[in-house]
Design a protein around this motif. Sequence first.
Motif, PDB file in Angstrom:
ATOM      1  N   PRO A  20     -12.746  32.419 -17.369  1.00  0.00           N
ATOM      2  CA  PRO A  20     -12.891  31.986 -18.766  1.00  0.00           C
ATOM      3  C   PRO A  20     -12.695  33.114 -19.770  1.00  0.00           C
ATOM      4  O   PRO A  20     -12.195  32.886 -20.868  1.00  0.00           O
ATOM      5  N   SER A  48      -6.481  30.667 -15.057  1.00  0.00           N
ATOM      6  CA  SER A  48      -7.308  29.504 -15.401  1.00  0.00           C
ATOM      7  C   SER A  48      -8.700  29.594 -14.807  1.00  0.00           C
ATOM      8  O   SER A  48      -9.624  28.928 -15.279  1.00  0.00           O
ATOM      9  N   ASP A  94      -5.521  24.582 -15.618  1.00  0.00           N
ATOM     10  CA  ASP A  94      -5.781  24.683 -14.184  1.00  0.00           C
ATOM     11  C   ASP A  94      -4.531  25.225 -13.497  1.00  0.00           C
ATOM     12  O   ASP A  94      -3.484  25.403 -14.138  1.00  0.00           O
ATOM     13  N   SER A 148     -10.382  25.098 -16.309  1.00  0.00           N
ATOM     14  CA  SER A 148     -11.082  25.538 -17.515  1.00  0.00           C
ATOM     15  C   SER A 148     -10.812  24.558 -18.648  1.00  0.00           C
ATOM     16  O   SER A 148      -9.686  24.074 -18.808  1.00  0.00           O
ATOM     17  N   CYS A 171     -16.753  26.324 -11.673  1.00  0.00           N
ATOM     18  CA  CYS A 171     -16.658  27.095 -10.441  1.00  0.00           C
ATOM     19  C   CYS A 171     -17.106  26.220  -9.276  1.00  0.00           C
ATOM     20  O   CYS A 171     -17.342  25.022  -9.435  1.00  0.00           O
ATOM     21  N   ASN A 186     -15.477  26.966 -17.506  1.00  0.00           N
ATOM     22  CA  ASN A 186     -14.758  26.977 -16.237  1.00  0.00           C
ATOM     23  C   ASN A 186     -15.647  26.439 -15.131  1.00  0.00           C
ATOM     24  O   ASN A 186     -16.739  26.949 -14.897  1.00  0.00           O
ATOM     25  N   VAL A 196     -14.885  28.340 -23.843  1.00  0.00           N
ATOM     26  CA  VAL A 196     -14.157  28.031 -22.616  1.00  0.00           C
ATOM     27  C   VAL A 196     -15.172  27.785 -21.505  1.00  0.00           C
ATOM     28  O   VAL A 196     -16.038  28.639 -21.247  1.00  0.00           O
TER      29      VAL A 196
END
Length: 371
Positions: free
Chosen positions: A325, A322, A254, A292, A356, A354, A352
């Motif tokens: 992804p 971060s 992050d 992430s 949002c 992430n 990965v």
Amino acid sequence: MDRIGRKWPRYTLALPWTLLAAGVVLELSTPERVSASPLLALACVVAGSTASLRTTVAVSVVAVAFEVLSGVNRGVLESHEVVQNLFVALAGFLAVDINRLLNRYGHRIEAAETVARAAQLALLPAPPREVGGFRIAAVYRTAQAQARIGGDVYGVQETPFGVRAVIGDVRGKGLGAVSTVAVLLAVFREAAEEEPDLVAVADRLERCLQREGRRRGGLEETEGFTTALLVEFPPAGGLVRLLNCGHPAPYAVDPDGMRTLDPGEFSLPLGMGPLSAVPRTVDEHPFPDGASLVLLTDGITEARNHDGAFFAPLTALGDCDSGDPDAVLSALLRAVSAWAGPSPDDDSAVMVLNRCAPRDARLPAGSSRVA
């Protein structure tokens, strides 16, 4: 790239014609007792192995024609010259036949690769690019060069309990672990939708692996296991729940930095649960919007350089974005390839996730979501 997937150097495109030209020069610039037929025959065979059918036929026709005309030009065809002509002609016929066989073999390999791609999508489909407010990037690499699926498994889906994901590593690698991967992923998809907590999901996976081991027998019954990491992002957001069954810990990335989300206590791998009387435990970690989560298998964490040192994923994630992804995944893959080389020694998977902005927050003013 030829018909069976071999990558030839660029000079091989000109090699048959170069050998043919060398044979012509040798024939014209040396005494009659020196024969260029070996070079002409070699040009035919090289063309049959590396070039197209049209090029192979052209090289063979030119080689045979030149060998015959050079003998006719000398006036009298002696017995050894007849043998040389037949030798070059036979090389030309063999070159054409070799070329046709390689073409047929190449078509079979292409068909097999098509089936392999279909099997990969059926057994281990690529994760969606976005699910439940998360953007996802993933990659899968196998140690067995001709295999497209091996002993690693990952999956993610939106459930009534939030977004849940799994990443695991089945004992063994390559095609021998494919059937366990298929069973494990199918049971996870069902259990993640029905079970209220990660411990219950892990118990379902444990029972399925035990059944699979008894069905397959042998070492799979007594020594079969799967390391796994179960992940849950609750609908309220703000945190992530992890149940680690002997798997490499994930990494959180992050804007404030990076950290390893080590478990308070590792649980035994799936398939070995009866060996421990300690119940499995779930760990909770803060996980803000924009962060992430990097899930990976030991094909990444145990990658070694020439000195035998292990790869450290945290060093690869220092300068990446971060919130993207794909950028996180690319940075990790570039770093591990630079560390251990492009060809993996073990199956490896990376996913990965992430977080949002919440989906409701992205709705235009005045709009509403219909369930």
